[in-house]
Design an enzyme around this catalytic site. Structure first.
Site, short mmCIF file in Angstrom:
data_model
loop_
_atom_site.label_atom_id
_atom_site.label_comp_id
_atom_site.label_asym_id
_atom_site.label_seq_id
_atom_site.Cartn_x
_atom_site.Cartn_y
_atom_site.Cartn_z
N ASP A 76 0.87 -1.18 0.00
CA ASP A 76 0.00 0.00 0.00
C ASP A 76 0.91 1.22 0.00
O ASP A 76 1.74 1.38 0.91
CB ASP A 76 -0.92 0.00 1.22
N HIS A 116 -4.91 14.16 -9.98
CA HIS A 116 -5.06 12.74 -10.24
C HIS A 116 -4.26 12.28 -11.46
O HIS A 116 -3.86 11.11 -11.54
CB HIS A 116 -6.54 12.38 -10.43
N ASP A 133 -1.90 9.11 -11.34
CA ASP A 133 -1.94 7.98 -12.28
C ASP A 133 -0.55 7.66 -12.82
O ASP A 133 -0.19 6.49 -12.97
CB ASP A 133 -2.89 8.30 -13.44
N GLU A 186 -4.27 2.48 -4.59
CA GLU A 186 -2.81 2.42 -4.50
C GLU A 186 -2.34 1.11 -3.88
O GLU A 186 -1.25 1.04 -3.31
CB GLU A 186 -2.30 3.60 -3.66
#
Length: 300
Positions: free
Chosen positions: A171, A184, A188, A214
């Protein structure tokens, strides 16, 4: 320049092979085989389509087709029978054993090119749909659905053959801040860079999947000691990666399956709890679950 599709022409009569090559060479890369046995060998190199003569000495086309369809390596290659046998029964037999089409001799070049083009396009479309069904669209990694499918197979093999199997969960730390402060689109790009790192860092036989957001999971056919060492190496690589110039670290949880916990859902819960402990202990670290205890790998 787009790479040409490969057509494998199989015929024991050299004149027929030359006619086919002349007919197709402007549009496709043409491979040839002069027997059923040779076809089975060449087909391992994965041509895009096979044009297969029916009447050949030794193995005939029907026998070759059955063997190609029985082999997982070649089963998905479209086969078009090419033959002088033009009865409905012959065509029905060819289609029933797995061919996608049936071309009768004498060869008509325009028909051959049209049939081959159509079936290659259909195969490419089918391959794209299969890829999309099994892969995460952003990163190209396998998705959760495929992970569950492969894990079930690997866990069964582990029980049957007493193999070792470990699961690693990653994570990314503070990923929400990356999205909030950089947008964002940058987030990405970071995920894509991390995915590339994971693909390059683990072995081909290991499975790397994106669970969503993630979070990533790696399925490794090895015991805890090797999984722990490899995961720590990846943790350090990730800390040095700096995708888009950003500091990115990850919290890792590692758990090894055994005959008592050969269940993916349970293993993911254990790995997730290990990740939770890694975050609680300061993030950017590896925590392993072993014998009911969570052990932190000390950072170098």
């Amino acid at each position: 320049m787009e790479e040409q599709s490969v057509v494998l022409v199989v015929d024991d009569v050299k004149t027929n092979v030359l006619i086919m090559r002349q007919c197709l060479k402007e549009m496709f890369q043409v491979w040839t085989a002069e027997s059923g046995e040779e076809c089975l060998k060449v087909a391992k190199q994965k041509p895009d389509i096979i044009l297969l003569d029916v009447l050949m000495p030794g193995m005939d086309g029907y026998q070759v087709c059955r063997q190609l369809k029985a082999d997982p390596e070649t089963a998905e290659i479209p086969i078009i029978f090419v033959t002088a046998k033009d009865s409905d029964e012959d065509e029905q037999k060819g289609l029933e054993i797995g061919a996608v089409d049936y071309i009768t001799k004498p060869i008509r070049p325009a028909i051959v090119r049209a049939r081959v083009s159509t079936h290659i396009q259909l195969k490419q479309h089918s391959d794209k749909l299969k890829f999309m069904a099994l892969h995460d669209q952003l990163t190209g990694l396998y998705n959760r659905h495929f992970l569950a499918e492969r894990a079930a197979q690997s866990l069964s093999a582990m029980v049957r053959h007493q193999k070792e199997l470990s699961i690693v969960m990653l994570d990314l730390d503070h990923f929400k801040k990356i999205n909030d402060f950089n947008g964002h689109h940058i987030g990405d790009l970071v995920l894509q860079a991390v995915a590339k790192l994971l693909q390059e860092s683990f072995r081909k036989e290991d499975l790397v999947a994106r669970m969503g957001g993630e979070e990533f999971v790696i399925l490794m056919e090895c015991g805890l000691a090797i999984a722990r060492e490899k995961t720590e190496d990846v943790r350090m690589k990730l800390a040095r990666l700096k995708p888009m110039g950003l500091e990115v670290t990850g919290s890792f949880g590692v758990v090894t399956a055994n005959h008592h916990n050969a269940d993916l859902s349970h293993l993911l819960v254990l790995a997730d709890e290990a990740v939770y402990k890694a975050k609680a202990d300061g993030r950017n670290r590896v925590v392993c679950y072993q014998d009911g205890a969570y052990l932190t790998v000390e950072n170098d």
